[in-house]
Design an enzyme around this catalytic site. Structure first.
Site, PDB file in Angstrom:
ATOM      1  N   SER A 142      17.212  11.319 -22.299  1.00  0.00           N
ATOM      2  CA  SER A 142      18.172  12.410 -23.178  1.00  0.00           C
ATOM      3  C   SER A 142      19.074  13.079 -22.125  1.00  0.00           C
ATOM      4  CB  SER A 142      17.660  13.346 -23.851  1.00  0.00           C
ATOM      5  OG  SER A 142      17.605  14.377 -24.669  1.00  0.00           O
ATOM      6  N   TYR A 155       9.628  19.297 -24.251  1.00  0.00           N
ATOM      7  CA  TYR A 155      10.496  17.894 -24.622  1.00  0.00           C
ATOM      8  C   TYR A 155      11.401  17.280 -23.493  1.00  0.00           C
ATOM      9  CZ  TYR A 155      14.154  14.711 -26.377  1.00  0.00           C
ATOM     10  OH  TYR A 155      14.852  13.400 -26.796  1.00  0.00           O
TER      11      TYR A 155
HETATM   12  N1  NAP Z   1      18.087  11.750 -31.638  1.00  0.00           N
HETATM   13  C1  NAP Z   1      18.849  12.371 -31.201  1.00  0.00           C
HETATM   14  O1  NAP Z   1      19.531  13.543 -30.879  1.00  0.00           O
HETATM   15  C2  NAP Z   1      18.209  11.463 -29.959  1.00  0.00           C
HETATM   16  C3  NAP Z   1      19.237  12.416 -28.267  1.00  0.00           C
HETATM   17  C4  NAP Z   1      18.764  12.407 -27.131  1.00  0.00           C
HETATM   18  C5  NAP Z   1      17.406  11.416 -27.215  1.00  0.00           C
HETATM   19  N2  NAP Z   1      17.089  10.856 -28.279  1.00  0.00           N
HETATM   20  C6  NAP Z   1      15.606   9.946 -27.882  1.00  0.00           C
HETATM   21  O2  NAP Z   1      15.490   9.324 -29.072  1.00  0.00           O
HETATM   22  C7  NAP Z   1      14.777   8.036 -28.589  1.00  0.00           C
HETATM   23  C8  NAP Z   1      14.514   7.740 -30.760  1.00  0.00           C
HETATM   24  O3  NAP Z   1      14.512   8.817 -30.986  1.00  0.00           O
HETATM   25  P1  NAP Z   1      15.738   9.235 -33.126  1.00  0.00           P
HETATM   26  O4  NAP Z   1      16.537  10.098 -32.745  1.00  0.00           O
HETATM   27  O5  NAP Z   1      15.940   7.622 -33.083  1.00  0.00           O
HETATM   28  O6  NAP Z   1      14.250   9.817 -33.939  1.00  0.00           O
HETATM   29  P2  NAP Z   1      13.339   8.869 -34.816  1.00  0.00           P
HETATM   30  O7  NAP Z   1      14.323   8.397 -35.484  1.00  0.00           O
HETATM   31  O8  NAP Z   1      12.976  10.523 -35.233  1.00  0.00           O
HETATM   32  O9  NAP Z   1      12.701   7.966 -34.418  1.00  0.00           O
HETATM   33  C9  NAP Z   1      11.827   8.030 -32.734  1.00  0.00           C
HETATM   34  C10 NAP Z   1      11.068   6.400 -32.918  1.00  0.00           C
HETATM   35  O10 NAP Z   1       9.794   6.627 -32.410  1.00  0.00           O
HETATM   36  C11 NAP Z   1       8.238   6.322 -32.892  1.00  0.00           C
HETATM   37  N3  NAP Z   1       7.445   6.508 -32.316  1.00  0.00           N
HETATM   38  C12 NAP Z   1       7.047   8.014 -32.364  1.00  0.00           C
HETATM   39  N4  NAP Z   1       5.831   7.989 -31.836  1.00  0.00           N
HETATM   40  C13 NAP Z   1       5.059   6.954 -32.017  1.00  0.00           C
HETATM   41  C14 NAP Z   1       4.524   6.228 -30.899  1.00  0.00           C
HETATM   42  N5  NAP Z   1       3.626   7.057 -30.518  1.00  0.00           N
HETATM   43  N6  NAP Z   1       4.589   4.703 -30.833  1.00  0.00           N
HETATM   44  C15 NAP Z   1       5.504   3.531 -31.406  1.00  0.00           C
HETATM   45  N7  NAP Z   1       6.442   4.643 -32.448  1.00  0.00           N
HETATM   46  C16 NAP Z   1       6.067   5.650 -32.606  1.00  0.00           C
HETATM   47  C17 NAP Z   1       8.849   6.407 -34.497  1.00  0.00           C
HETATM   48  O11 NAP Z   1       8.217   6.117 -34.735  1.00  0.00           O
HETATM   49  P3  NAP Z   1       7.384   7.079 -37.079  1.00  0.00           P
HETATM   50  O12 NAP Z   1       8.684   6.170 -37.693  1.00  0.00           O
HETATM   51  O13 NAP Z   1       5.959   5.824 -37.180  1.00  0.00           O
HETATM   52  O14 NAP Z   1       7.639   8.132 -36.541  1.00  0.00           O
HETATM   53  C18 NAP Z   1      10.066   6.178 -34.771  1.00  0.00           C
HETATM   54  O15 NAP Z   1      10.199   4.983 -34.672  1.00  0.00           O
HETATM   55  C19 NAP Z   1      13.765   9.396 -28.276  1.00  0.00           C
HETATM   56  O16 NAP Z   1      12.609   8.633 -27.402  1.00  0.00           O
HETATM   57  C20 NAP Z   1      14.293  10.603 -27.807  1.00  0.00           C
HETATM   58  O17 NAP Z   1      13.516  11.894 -27.664  1.00  0.00           O
HETATM   59  C21 NAP Z   1      16.874  10.953 -29.498  1.00  0.00           C
END
Ligand code: NAP
Length: 286
Positions: A142, A155
């Site tokens: 991130s 985080y």
């Molecule tokens: N959205 C942003 O603005 C942003 C920015 C920078 C970086 N990121 C990073 O991008 C990545 C994906 O995030 P996203 O934005 O796509 O959010 P998201 O829609 O909340 O997706 C997160 C995913 O991680 C899964 N997860 C959480 N804990 C887990 C575990 N213990 N084992 C397996 N899966 C697990 C969730 O599963 P469940 O459905 O079961 O909860 C979901 O599939 C993360 O690492 C986040 O830190 C996001």
């Protein structure tokens, strides 16, 4: 069905970046294992994969659970015998003043965002190491792995650690043709904000935490930044695809205008200048 270019594994594919990345890799010829911790959430990715006849399989994988990781990787090896691409994407946000976040909450945050990555990577590394062609480990970090944000100490510390892990281990594994790549998005439209855990403890006497006012200010300012810079998860998936297929991938991929702007500020400003900029942007002071 497309010709299969290789085998990809993506963690956290139930929504957002993982969901789009699994579909994008499958659409571009990778036999893709879209892994999901709660298999009840697999209907929509399965439906899309079926509709488009994509080479995509859903399997259960909870990055916090040794046995689940071992079983999932074992199943993939029994099925396809190799793993070329691992996308460590699963993660969540923990928001709040560090004084109010318990050690258990902080450890849980590290368990998923850092140790989860390490758990899956350690299972996959010996497989990639023995393959003639090596492989790629793509870690979804991130801009919060480069810049510290107010009320995001938990985080950001996991993502800073992920940056250090990735940078360091890349030296160890490149001799086996394995590349470790960091993806640094920001403000992506996904379930991230709904899934984030917000912790703030009320001081009973004052009926509010000493941090409430500043944190609320931050939430208000953050909403405006989101409105201005938010970007679709598909854009991140495209960058991950590029990191997957390019002959000489970069070590880091900033994704989106906001990440680029913050990285530029980090490179060109003094610590005091960037601290003041963050305060004025998100806390309305300085
Ligand atoms: N959205 C942003 O603005 C942003 C920015 C920078 C970086 N990121 C990073 O991008 C990545 C994906 O995030 P996203 O934005 O796509 O959010 P998201 O829609 O909340 O997706 C997160 C995913 O991680 C899964 N997860 C959480 N804990 C887990 C575990 N213990 N084992 C397996 N899966 C697990 C969730 O599963 P469940 O459905 O079961 O909860 C979901 O599939 C993360 O690492 C986040 O830190 C996001």
């Amino acid at each position: 069905m497309l010709d299969v270019k290789g085998v990809a594994v993506v963690t956290g594919s139930s929504s957002g970046i993982g969901f789009e990345t699994s579909l994008t890799l499958a659409r571009n010829g990778f036999y893709t294992y879209a892994t999901i911790r709660n298999i009840r959430k697999s209907a929509s990715i399965k439906q899309m994969a079926n509709k488009e006849a994509l080479p995509l399989e859903v399997i259960q994988l909870d990055v916090n659970d040794d046995l689940s990781v071992k079983n999932a990787i074992g199943e993939i090896i029994s099925g396809k015998g190799r793993i070329d691409i691992l996308v460590n994407n699963a993660g969540y946000g923990l928001v709040g003043p560090i004084e109010d976040i318990s050690l258990e909450e902080l450890k849980a945050q590290f368990e998923t965002n850092l140790f989860g990555v390490i758990r899956v990577t350690k299972q996959v590394l010996p497989i990639m190491r023995r393959q003639k062609e090596g492989g790629r480990i793509i870690n979804v970090s991130s801009i919060g792995g480069i810049v510290g944000y107010p009320f995001s100490a938990a985080y950001c510390s996991t993502k800073f650690a992920l940056e250090g892990l990735s940078e360091s281990m890349s030296y160890e594994v490149e001799q086996f043709g394995i590349k470790v790549i960091l993806i640094e998005p920001a403000l992506v439209i996904s379930d991230f904000h709904n899934n984030a855990k917000i912790v703030i403890k009320s001081d009973k006497a004052a009926n509010s935490s000493p941090y409430t006012q500043t944190m609320n200010k931050m939430f208000e300012a953050y909403k405006q930044v989101v409105e201005e810079y938010k970007m679709p998860a598909e854009e991140v998936a495209k960058v991950i695809l590029n990191a997957t297929i390019s002959a000489n991938p970069d070590q880091r991929y900033l994704v989106g205008k906001y990440s680029e702007m913050m990285m530029e500020a980090k490179r060109t400003m003094s610590d005091t200048q960037s601290h003041n900029m963050m305060e004025s942007q998100l806390l309305g002071s300085k």
